[in-house]
Design a protein around this motif. Sequence first.
Motif: not given
Length: 251
Positions: A194, A198, A218, A223-224, A226-228, A230-231, A250
Motif C-alpha cells: 500500500p 499510493a 482507498e 489499503y483497507q 492495512t488502515s484498519r 493500524m487504527r 474488511k
Amino acid sequence: MVNPAPSQYLHTVMLRREEVPGFENYPFDIPAVRHLESLELHPKVTFFVGENGSGKSTLLEAIAEKLGFSMEGGTKNTNLMMHEYRSELTSKITLSRSHLHPMDGFFLRAESYYNFATLMDELGHWSYGGKSLHEQSHGESFFATLAHRLGGHGIYLFDEPEAALSPQRQMSLLVRMHDLIGEFSQFIIATHSPILMAYPEAWIYEFSEDGIKRVAYEDTEHYQITSRFMRDPHGMMQRLLDPPDELNLKG
C-alpha cells in the motif's frame, strides 16, 4: 482516455482472444486472463494488485517477455533463459506502442533476483553500487540495482519489489521512481504494498475472480486492511487469534 505523455512507450495490452485455443487450461483459465480484452496503461505508473494467484505477475511476465526481457529479469541483454517464449500468454498478447523508443529498460523480478545477481557476478558487472550484489544484503542489493542501474528514458517492470525492501526503503523507491518519471520513464508494477501504490495519479488495476478492474487507492483491499490494522492493532490481533466463525477483515 489519458493523453499520451512524452514518456508513454506502451499504451495498451490486448489479448488476441480468437487465437486462444481454450480458456480451460493455464494460464488462460485465470479469471483475470479469461476476461481480458484490452488494458490501457497509464503514461507514468500502472499498478497490478490482487491476491496471490490472481494473475498479476503472470500478465506482467508476459508483457516483459513480449518486450524482449528475460523471464528471469534484468535488461534485454540479460540472457538467463534461452528459448523465445516460456508462457503461452506471451504469444497471444499484442502491445500497442507509441512512436517513441525507450533508451533503457529493466525487468525487476523479486522471485528470481538471486539468479540475476549471480549472473552479474559471473560477468564481473559491478556497476550496481561498486561491489558484488552478493556481498550486500538482499535489500541493499535490490536497492543498489534500483539506484544505480536505472538510467531514465526507459520502461521499467517490477514484480513485487517490496519483497526485499523495508517500509523506509519502499518510500525511497517512490522517490527514485519519481526522479525517473521526470526523466521520461514509464513503470508497470505488480505489488502488494500500500506504500508503493499510493504514488500520485497512478492507475491501479485490481485482479480478482471477476477479472480486472481499475480501482481507487482507498478502495483497494491492501489499503483497507492495512488502515484498519493500524487504527486498531490490538483489536485486529484479537480477531485474528480468536476469530468468530466467519472472519471478515474488511468489515
